[in-house]
Design a protein around this motif. Structure first.
Motif, mmCIF file in Angstrom:
data_model
loop_
_atom_site.group_PDB
_atom_site.id
_atom_site.type_symbol
_atom_site.label_atom_id
_atom_site.label_comp_id
_atom_site.label_asym_id
_atom_site.label_seq_id
_atom_site.Cartn_x
_atom_site.Cartn_y
_atom_site.Cartn_z
ATOM 1 N N GLN A 67 -13.531 50.056 86.203
ATOM 2 C CA GLN A 67 -13.914 48.759 86.760
ATOM 3 C C GLN A 67 -13.129 47.630 86.097
ATOM 4 N N LEU A 68 -12.900 47.763 84.806
ATOM 5 C CA LEU A 68 -12.080 46.770 84.101
ATOM 6 C C LEU A 68 -10.666 46.765 84.662
ATOM 7 N N PHE A 69 -10.114 47.957 84.883
ATOM 8 C CA PHE A 69 -8.759 48.056 85.434
ATOM 9 C C PHE A 69 -8.708 47.488 86.853
ATOM 10 N N LYS A 70 -9.749 47.757 87.630
ATOM 11 C CA LYS A 70 -9.807 47.271 89.002
ATOM 12 C C LYS A 70 -9.792 45.748 89.040
ATOM 13 N N LEU A 99 -9.772 44.200 77.552
ATOM 14 C CA LEU A 99 -10.901 44.227 76.631
ATOM 15 C C LEU A 99 -11.040 42.898 75.890
ATOM 16 N N ASP A 100 -9.924 42.317 75.503
ATOM 17 C CA ASP A 100 -9.965 41.020 74.814
ATOM 18 C C ASP A 100 -10.628 39.957 75.681
ATOM 19 N N GLU A 101 -10.280 39.938 76.968
ATOM 20 C CA GLU A 101 -10.862 38.949 77.886
ATOM 21 C C GLU A 101 -12.348 39.200 78.081
ATOM 22 N N LEU A 102 -12.739 40.480 78.189
ATOM 23 C CA LEU A 102 -14.144 40.801 78.356
ATOM 24 C C LEU A 102 -14.951 40.391 77.126
ATOM 25 N N LEU A 103 -14.439 40.731 75.940
ATOM 26 C CA LEU A 103 -15.143 40.373 74.709
ATOM 27 C C LEU A 103 -15.254 38.861 74.548
ATOM 28 N N GLU A 104 -14.227 38.158 74.981
ATOM 29 C CA GLU A 104 -14.269 36.696 74.928
ATOM 30 C C GLU A 104 -15.393 36.161 75.816
ATOM 31 N N GLN A 105 -15.503 36.707 77.035
ATOM 32 C CA GLN A 105 -16.555 36.277 77.949
ATOM 33 C C GLN A 105 -17.943 36.611 77.402
ATOM 34 N N LEU A 106 -18.065 37.778 76.728
ATOM 35 C CA LEU A 106 -19.347 38.143 76.129
ATOM 36 C C LEU A 106 -19.714 37.190 74.997
ATOM 37 N N VAL A 153 -21.038 45.250 72.359
ATOM 38 C CA VAL A 153 -21.175 45.828 73.696
ATOM 39 C C VAL A 153 -22.403 46.711 73.781
ATOM 40 N N ALA A 154 -22.748 47.390 72.683
ATOM 41 C CA ALA A 154 -23.892 48.306 72.683
ATOM 42 C C ALA A 154 -25.221 47.576 72.907
ATOM 43 N N ASP A 155 -25.238 46.246 72.710
ATOM 44 C CA ASP A 155 -26.467 45.474 72.900
ATOM 45 C C ASP A 155 -26.710 45.116 74.368
ATOM 46 N N VAL A 156 -25.718 45.394 75.219
ATOM 47 C CA VAL A 156 -25.773 44.938 76.606
ATOM 48 C C VAL A 156 -26.428 45.991 77.490
ATOM 49 N N GLU A 157 -27.454 45.591 78.224
ATOM 50 C CA GLU A 157 -28.089 46.471 79.200
ATOM 51 C C GLU A 157 -27.286 46.501 80.492
ATOM 52 N N PHE A 158 -26.774 45.336 80.879
ATOM 53 C CA PHE A 158 -26.106 45.235 82.172
ATOM 54 C C PHE A 158 -25.182 44.023 82.145
ATOM 55 N N ALA A 159 -23.931 44.195 82.551
ATOM 56 C CA ALA A 159 -22.976 43.091 82.668
ATOM 57 C C ALA A 159 -22.226 43.242 83.982
ATOM 58 N N VAL A 160 -22.161 42.176 84.739
ATOM 59 C CA VAL A 160 -21.560 42.229 86.068
ATOM 60 C C VAL A 160 -20.623 41.050 86.254
ATOM 61 N N LEU A 186 -19.552 46.002 85.037
ATOM 62 C CA LEU A 186 -18.601 46.280 83.968
ATOM 63 C C LEU A 186 -19.232 47.067 82.823
ATOM 64 N N ILE A 187 -20.521 46.809 82.555
ATOM 65 C CA ILE A 187 -21.226 47.488 81.465
ATOM 66 C C ILE A 187 -22.620 47.874 81.965
ATOM 67 N N LYS A 188 -23.041 49.084 81.634
ATOM 68 C CA LYS A 188 -24.384 49.511 81.973
ATOM 69 C C LYS A 188 -24.926 50.347 80.825
#
Length: 282
Positions: free
Chosen positions: A107-110, A115-122, A130-137, A97-99
């Protein structure tokens, strides 16, 4: 047989059979489900409900159906263990999801993830940018795992070049006033040491709700009246010396008892005699 009694009997039988079959399916069936396992779980529940309530049909046909579903699920698990292609089809693949701080919208659409759900999980991973993330899967189970960039990862002893001793889980030596002798032995102590510690804290065994020994040999206690010991109070130097003296004597006694041969036992006994003659009052 009255209908109500037959329903009670069938329901009880269905619960027993479901419990046995769930145990046979293993822990994964009740934790992280693949799509096939999800379908299996729903179907087994429906068949069990049908089997317990439908009095117009033979109940053993429901049992046969349950066995077929479980056989399919177990067989599919063995197939997925042997074949990665089949595993990818039925269990799915991980989705990046993030690299390097960049979101992949496709990938989010797939994954039908907003975005709200992703940010909640983060945020659940203590990540707020998000800029602090090297890799999110996103794993096939739906869980999102995150790797931060090096600059934003917590500092560890390894980064500083420190060598840290191995740490083990705390051993529960008393639970509900009962001594757990196996855990006490694994902690490296014996019953005499435990009794001395309780005596030092002016407590009885039956007063203890929970007692644990950590990897450093430190004993922590919680009493039945919700007191926590040792309290975070600085003791006087004389008291600390007395405590250390008692602990050292108890350790010598323990080592002498656990000595593998007479030669080692004599060494510990000699050290204990010298210690007692010098530090213990006559």
């Amino acid at each position: 047989m009255p209908d109500w009694f037959e329903i009670v009997l069938r329901t009880f039988t269905a619960v027993v059979i479901l419990f046995a079959l769930t145990k046979a399916l293993g822990k994964r069936q009740i934790s992280q489900l693949s799509p096939f396992e999800y379908i299996t779980g729903i179907s087994i529940g429906n068949v069990a409900g049908y089997m317990s309530l439908d009095l117009d049909n033979l109940w053993y046909l429901g049992v046969i159906s349950l066995l077929v579903w479980v056989s399919l699920s177990v067989g599919m698990e063995f197939i997925t263990m042997k074949s990665k292609k089949v595993r990818d089809i039925f269990d799915g693949k991980a989705t990046v999801l993030i690299k390097n701080g960049k979101l992949f919208k496709k990938q989010l659409f797939k994954e039908r993830l907003t975005l709200d759900e992703l940010l909640e999980q983060l945020r659940k991973k203590d990540v707020y940018r998000v800029a602090d993330v090297e890799f999110a899967v996103m794993e096939p189970s739906g869980e999102i795992n995150v790797l931060l960039k090096k600059a934003y990862r917590p500092i560890t002893p390894d980064m500083l070049g420190w060598k840290i001793g191995e740490e083990h889980e705390a051993k529960t030596v008393i639970m509900d006033g009962e001594v757990e002798y196996d855990a006490l032995e694994k902690s490296g102590h014996d019953r005499m040491w435990l009794e001395q510690e309780l005596k030092r804290n002016k407590l009885r065994q039956e007063d203890i709700y929970l007692a644990q020994v950590d990897s450093n040999g430190k004993l922590t206690l919680q009493t039945a009246d919700d007191r926590h010991l040792p309290e975070n109070i600085q003791s006087e130097p004389k008291e600390r010396v007395a405590i250390l003296t008692e602990q050292f004597e108890a350790e010598l006694i323990r080592l002498e008892r656990l000595a593998r041969n007479d030669k080692d036992r004599q060494v510990y006994q000699s050290a204990l005699d010298r210690f007692q003659s010098r530090f213990k009052p006559q």
